[in-house]
Design an enzyme around this catalytic site. Structure first.
Site, PDB file in Angstrom:
ATOM      1  N   SER A 128      27.167  68.477   3.287  1.00 31.07           N
ATOM      2  CA  SER A 128      27.120  68.528   4.738  1.00 31.07           C
ATOM      3  C   SER A 128      27.501  67.171   5.302  1.00 31.07           C
ATOM      4  CB  SER A 128      25.720  68.889   5.207  1.00 31.07           C
ATOM      5  OG  SER A 128      24.831  67.831   4.904  1.00 31.07           O
ATOM      6  N   LYS A 129      27.977  67.196   6.520  1.00 34.60           N
ATOM      7  CA  LYS A 129      28.384  65.944   7.121  1.00 34.60           C
ATOM      8  C   LYS A 129      27.171  65.038   7.312  1.00 34.60           C
ATOM      9  CE  LYS A 129      30.802  63.768  10.823  1.00 34.60           C
ATOM     10  NZ  LYS A 129      31.153  63.804  12.226  1.00 34.60           N
ATOM     11  N   ARG A 130      26.062  65.679   7.605  1.00 35.15           N
ATOM     12  CA  ARG A 130      24.847  64.919   7.851  1.00 35.15           C
ATOM     13  C   ARG A 130      24.464  64.088   6.612  1.00 35.15           C
ATOM     14  NH1 ARG A 130      19.591  65.941   7.380  1.00 35.15           N
ATOM     15  NH2 ARG A 130      18.226  64.765   8.767  1.00 35.15           N
TER      16      ARG A 130
ATOM     17  N   GLY B  67      28.342  62.374   5.232  1.00 32.35           N
ATOM     18  CA  GLY B  67      29.227  61.651   6.139  1.00 32.35           C
ATOM     19  C   GLY B  67      30.615  62.243   6.199  1.00 32.35           C
TER      20      GLY B  67
END
Length: 493
Positions: A246-248, A251
């Site tokens: 995930s981007k969370r 990044g």
RNA sequence: GACCCUAUCGUCUAGCCUGGUUAGGACACCAGCCUUUCACGCUGGCGGCACGGGUUCAAAUCCCGUUGGGGUCGCCA
């Protein structure tokens, strides 16, 4: 024969994620393989989280990857009325009912259940409210949601998944789920089915995280009297901690945009993505063109196990999965040089190294140089970083090059000016002549030719690695080579 | 926790359905060869069937269980 139709329905709540890209890719491959069409539908029914920027970013991402669609983009919110009408129909037919329970009441029940360690499911409080009462309360503007009434039956809900096989779900596991919010906005579970039916979708390829709501959707198809599409769920991609990428957590590395910025070629990246949870059934992993991947692609090759993305935070060798880099280098080195040029140009422009002459007078020089360099580069960004000395006079002599090239032998500072003179007068200035020249000199000086080539390489590129020197020099050009050698020689004092 | 899915080298995977392979390939890593450097390439090496029971002459493969991992359990999608 019925037309094969697939769809890619992202929700516009962020950038295009590599997992979504993989889903899009598989749908696209399958559609192309079977002469079908791909529907691109933006599922923005969650108005709180959906943004136009996100939709744009997703479109940009798909375009960059080269994933094309035949229909759309449609916006799911444009069809909200149709979704409400569908829900209304179910309501009239007694296949759905109004639920007047408030969020707070439900939340309390949920907490109570948790406390007592009971499993929680909607308790069907409103399922038995008589129609008259329900109508009355509704017309009195009492807020309600619409819930689907899971039909009573002893038969489990069954669907045949193309990847996971037969999935059987006991109806007791399926709650009377909400299909329309109290603000009249339909929910994904409903809209998705209505849209897929309207768009005549025949095959649904989506992430395995949708497996558990598939039985609910199957029930909806049955309630509407619509044929169910073919389902194929695909394994997820996880990180080395086995967490969903995930981007969370990861990044920018989890976004398609990151790969664009870090020197990946779109098709090469697709090639890599395809390999995450799929195989051709033979040993092929490198697919030079999309036609070849399309030809090889099939649902049978999809893996049931989640793939772990081999990336280690903080480890420079694993800024992303090394296999992605490897596949990229394969494409970079063997694709048509003309196709590569625009990417190199773009990188040089970003680094301020681009000269317009490369598109005109010096085009031939530029093409030859790129062709020479790409044999040992992995990413298009390498042309601007590792390749800097080839495109500007403003380059540094690296420490290793100084040590291994220029300081290796005490005689080097004497040899270099001689080499420059010889090269200046050499005719022709080509590979064989240069090689002969340097070998002769080496013999005269009683040193290995490597001493001379390494010294010259260090002088003209500032590096101790690079293309074969005899190939490089003619491409670089006599004037530039001689000038660089003299400049460095004099700086050695 | 409940329900569902899943389990082969560090990672991606072939093999499983239709038991008998020195368990194959790719990336990464290591060594050697090639060589004007570095890559490429070639050769070799390291390294795996989660565990326990069955069934069978024979199990990575079939069955059961355990354990591990993942997913879902929203008026998110």
């Amino acid at each position: 024969m019925e037309e094969i139709r697939l769809r890619f329905p992202p929700s516009p709540t962020g950038y295009l994620h590599i997992g979504s890209a993989r889903t899009a890719l598989y749908n696209w491959l399958f559609a192309r393989k079977h002469g079908g069409k791909l529907v691109f539908r933006i599922e923005d029914t969650d108005m709180e989280r959906s943004t136009e920027e996100a939709a744009k970013a997703i479109i940009e991402g798909l375009k960059w990857l080269g994933i094309t669609w035949d229909l759309g983009p449609y916006y799911q919110s444009d069809f909200a009325q149709e979704h409400r009408e569908a829900a209304e129909r179910l309501l009239e037919q007694g296949k759905a009912y109004r639920c007047f329970c408030t969020k707070e009441e439900l939340e309390e029940k949920r907490k109570a259940a948790q406390k007592e360690k009971r499993e929680y499911g909607y308790d069907r409080t409103c399922r038995s409210i008589p129609k008259e009462e329900s109508d009355r309360r509704a017309s009195n503007n009492e807020p309600f949601v619409i819930r689907f009434k899971v039909p009573d039956s002893d038969e489990p809900v069954v669907f045949e998944d193309k990847v996971y096989g037969r999935i059987v779900t006991n109806r007791k596991e399926i709650d009377d789920f909400v299909i329309v919010r109290s603000n009249k906005v339909p929910l994904y579970i409903l809209s998705n089915v209505v849209d897929d039916h309207r768009d005549r979708v025949t095959h649904i390829i989506r992430g395995a995280d949708h497996i558990t709501n598939t039985p609910k959707q199957v029930l909806l198809y049955q309630a509407f009297g619509w044929p169910t599409p073919v389902f194929a769920h695909m394994s997820l991609t996880l990180d080395s901690q086995k967490a969903k990428i995930s981007k969370r957590r990861h990044g920018e590395m989890a976004t398609v945009a990151w790969y664009k910025e870090h020197g990946f070629l779109p098709w090469a990246f697709c090639n890599f993505l395809a390999l995450l949870g799929w195989n051709a059934g033979d040993d092929r992993e490198y697919f030079p063109t999309s036609d070849e991947l399309v030809e090889a692609f099939s649902l049978e090759g999809l893996s049931k196990t989640n793939a772990v993305f081999n990336y280690r935070k903080g480890d420079p060798k694993f800024i992303t999965d090394p296999k992605a880099i490897h596949i990229n280098s394969l494409h970079l080195r063997s694709m048509a040089i003309e196709s590569l040029l625009p990417y190199v140009k773009s990188e040089l422009e970003k680094a301020g190294l681009w000269k317009d002459n490369y598109d005109s007078d010096e085009r031939e020089w530029f093409v030859e140089m790129v062709d020479l360099l790409r044999a040992r580069y992995n990413l298009t960004t390498d042309f601007a970083t590792l390749g800097r000395p080839y495109f500007t006079e403003d380059y540094e002599i690296e420490e290793k090059a100084m040590k291994k090239g220029l300081k290796k032998d005490p005689g080097i500072k004497e040899y270099l000016p001689v080499i420059a003179n010889k090269l200046e007068a050499l005719d022709p200035f080509d590979k064989d002549a240069i090689e002969m020249c340097l070998r002769e000199l080496a013999e005269n000086y009683g040193v290995k030719v490597g001493i001379l080539t390494n010294a010259v390489r260090a002088a003209v590129t500032g590096q101790n690695v690079g293309p074969g020197l005899f190939e490089l020099l003619p491409v670089m050009g006599r004037g530039r080579v001689v000038a660089r050698i003299r400049r460095i020689a004099s700086s050695l004092g």
